[in-house]
Design a protein around this motif. Structure first.
Motif, short mmCIF file in Angstrom:
data_model
loop_
_atom_site.label_atom_id
_atom_site.label_comp_id
_atom_site.label_asym_id
_atom_site.label_seq_id
_atom_site.Cartn_x
_atom_site.Cartn_y
_atom_site.Cartn_z
N PRO A 121 -10.24 -11.64 -9.86
CA PRO A 121 -9.93 -10.42 -10.63
C PRO A 121 -11.03 -9.27 -11.13
N TRP A 122 -12.13 -9.43 -10.33
CA TRP A 122 -13.25 -8.16 -10.75
C TRP A 122 -13.65 -8.35 -12.09
N THR A 123 -13.72 -9.75 -12.52
CA THR A 123 -14.21 -10.02 -13.90
C THR A 123 -15.78 -10.91 -13.41
N SER A 124 -16.48 -11.19 -14.64
CA SER A 124 -17.52 -11.92 -14.29
C SER A 124 -17.15 -13.26 -13.68
N ARG A 125 -17.86 -13.58 -12.70
CA ARG A 125 -17.56 -14.85 -12.09
C ARG A 125 -18.89 -15.54 -11.76
N LEU A 126 -18.62 -16.93 -11.68
CA LEU A 126 -20.02 -17.66 -11.62
C LEU A 126 -20.56 -17.47 -10.07
N ARG A 173 -28.12 -23.12 -19.71
CA ARG A 173 -28.39 -21.61 -20.54
C ARG A 173 -27.13 -21.21 -21.09
N PRO A 174 -26.78 -21.77 -22.28
CA PRO A 174 -25.41 -21.34 -22.81
C PRO A 174 -25.32 -19.92 -23.15
N ASP A 175 -26.32 -19.30 -23.61
CA ASP A 175 -26.42 -17.83 -23.84
C ASP A 175 -26.81 -16.80 -23.07
N TYR A 176 -26.51 -17.42 -21.52
CA TYR A 176 -26.89 -16.54 -20.44
C TYR A 176 -26.25 -15.12 -20.66
N ASP A 177 -26.95 -14.06 -20.51
CA ASP A 177 -26.49 -12.77 -20.55
C ASP A 177 -27.16 -12.02 -19.53
N PRO A 178 -26.76 -11.68 -18.08
CA PRO A 178 -27.53 -10.88 -17.21
C PRO A 178 -27.94 -9.61 -17.75
N ASN A 179 -27.58 -8.98 -18.60
CA ASN A 179 -28.02 -7.76 -19.02
C ASN A 179 -28.96 -7.69 -20.00
N TYR A 180 -29.27 -9.13 -20.69
CA TYR A 180 -30.27 -8.80 -21.83
C TYR A 180 -31.32 -10.10 -21.59
N ASP A 181 -31.14 -10.83 -20.75
CA ASP A 181 -32.07 -12.03 -20.42
C ASP A 181 -33.09 -11.62 -19.81
N ASP A 182 -34.09 -12.37 -19.74
CA ASP A 182 -35.53 -12.06 -19.04
C ASP A 182 -35.25 -12.29 -17.47
N PRO A 183 -35.46 -11.10 -16.74
CA PRO A 183 -35.03 -11.35 -15.32
C PRO A 183 -35.81 -12.43 -14.66
N ILE A 186 -33.37 -15.46 -14.68
CA ILE A 186 -31.98 -15.43 -14.34
C ILE A 186 -31.73 -15.65 -12.80
N LEU A 187 -30.64 -16.30 -12.52
CA LEU A 187 -30.36 -16.71 -11.11
C LEU A 187 -28.96 -16.39 -10.84
N GLN A 188 -28.84 -15.55 -9.76
CA GLN A 188 -27.41 -15.02 -9.31
C GLN A 188 -27.16 -15.89 -8.02
N PHE A 189 -25.70 -15.91 -8.17
CA PHE A 189 -25.01 -16.92 -6.94
C PHE A 189 -24.06 -15.96 -6.05
N TYR A 190 -24.33 -15.78 -4.83
CA TYR A 190 -23.67 -15.15 -3.91
C TYR A 190 -22.99 -15.71 -2.71
N ILE A 191 -21.93 -15.44 -2.09
CA ILE A 191 -21.76 -15.71 -0.76
C ILE A 191 -21.64 -14.54 -0.07
N ALA A 192 -22.51 -14.51 1.15
CA ALA A 192 -22.68 -13.38 2.17
C ALA A 192 -21.86 -13.62 3.39
N LEU A 193 -21.06 -12.49 3.66
CA LEU A 193 -20.04 -12.99 4.68
C LEU A 193 -20.80 -11.98 5.80
N ASP A 194 -20.17 -12.33 7.06
CA ASP A 194 -20.63 -11.31 8.14
C ASP A 194 -20.35 -10.22 7.95
#
Length: 269
Positions: A121-126, A173-183, A186-194
């Protein structure tokens, strides 16, 4: 705010009108995405809130809509909804969670970016599907990216092996915030489709077109890691890969494209 029977589901409150050209262009796109989302098993309903100037126009417009609507006669209710959700223009699609909390006031932009509703639903996802919107964030921080084909079973497989690792990362990292944490932390997780986004990223980094392909891509440092050829991609092997990458214990490859990184840089993906 809305029908009691909708308390269990995600809702899209759609403010639109038949006389509005952008609305008439967007409605068929919303119908298609709505059906795709529901076909995947999501509890999702759309409620049309009309800004039509006559009941006749309203009746013509709803013929194209497979969802619920606020009756044209309930003008005050329609006005209250518009005020409550701070609607300033049409078309507007507001996405609400099952408790009527606002997920996004700009559901239209989210849908146009993700017409198949893969990140609904276009919210913050893992773990997110790597669309053009998310690809632009790769210059900020490293990411674990699993390249797969685009069918539903491949997406489910990718989510199944990536989500546990993403959950473990967040628990560490219970206080994780990608907008404020040290880059750098930060580790992002993605699925890349063809598709075009994946093709551009592969070319930019220097990856072949194999699938499934588990990678760790760190554009700020200009390096990437690929799971060894022939290794089975499982929950355990993904976790080991993530741990190895975070602890600098995996063989590092230099990217095909040399790129200096700072906040003003633009990456062509």
């Amino acid at each position: 705010m809305l029908h009691e029977e909708l308390r269990h589901c995600f809702k899209g409150v759609y403010f639109s009108a038949h006389w509005c050209p952008p609305c008439k262009a967007f409605t068929p796109q919303l119908v298609d995405t709505y059906q795709r989302i529901r076909e995947r098993g999501h509890d999702f309903e759309v409620i049309f809130v009309s800004s039509d100037r006559s009941e006749e126009s309203y009746n013509v417009y709803i013929e194209s809509m497979p969802w619920l609507r606020i009756p044209f006669s309930q003008e005050e209710r329609r006005r209250k909804l518009a005020r409550a959700l701070d609607v300033q223009a049409i078309p507007t699609l507001v996405i609400l969670d099952p408790r009527d909390n606002i997920i996004t006031l700009d559901g239209r932009a989210e849908l146009l970016e993700d017409p198949e509703g893969l990140n609904f639903p276009w919210t913050s996802r893992l773990v997110n599907i790597l669309t053009e919107k998310y690809a632009t964030s790769l210059h900020d921080a490293p990411a674990i990216i699993l390249f797969v084909e685009g069918d539903d079973c491949e997406i489910q497989f990718a989510e199944g092996v990536l989500v546990p690792a993403a959950q473990t990362y967040r628990k560490d990292r219970p206080d994780y915030d990608p907008n404020y944490d040290d880059p750098d932390d930060i580790l992002q997780f993605y699925i890349a489709l063809d598709g075009e986004t994946s093709d551009i990223l592969r070319e930019f980094v220097g990856l072949d077109d194999a699938v499934p392909l588990l990678t760790a891509i760190d554009i700020p440092r200009g390096v990437y890691v690929v799971m060894e050829d022939g290794a089975e991609i499982t929950v355990d092997s993904v976790q080991q890969f993530v741990d190895g990458f975070r602890n600098d214990k995996l063989p590092i490859n230099k990217m095909a494209t040399v790129h200096k990184t700072d906040k003003n840089d633009h990456i062509p993906i």
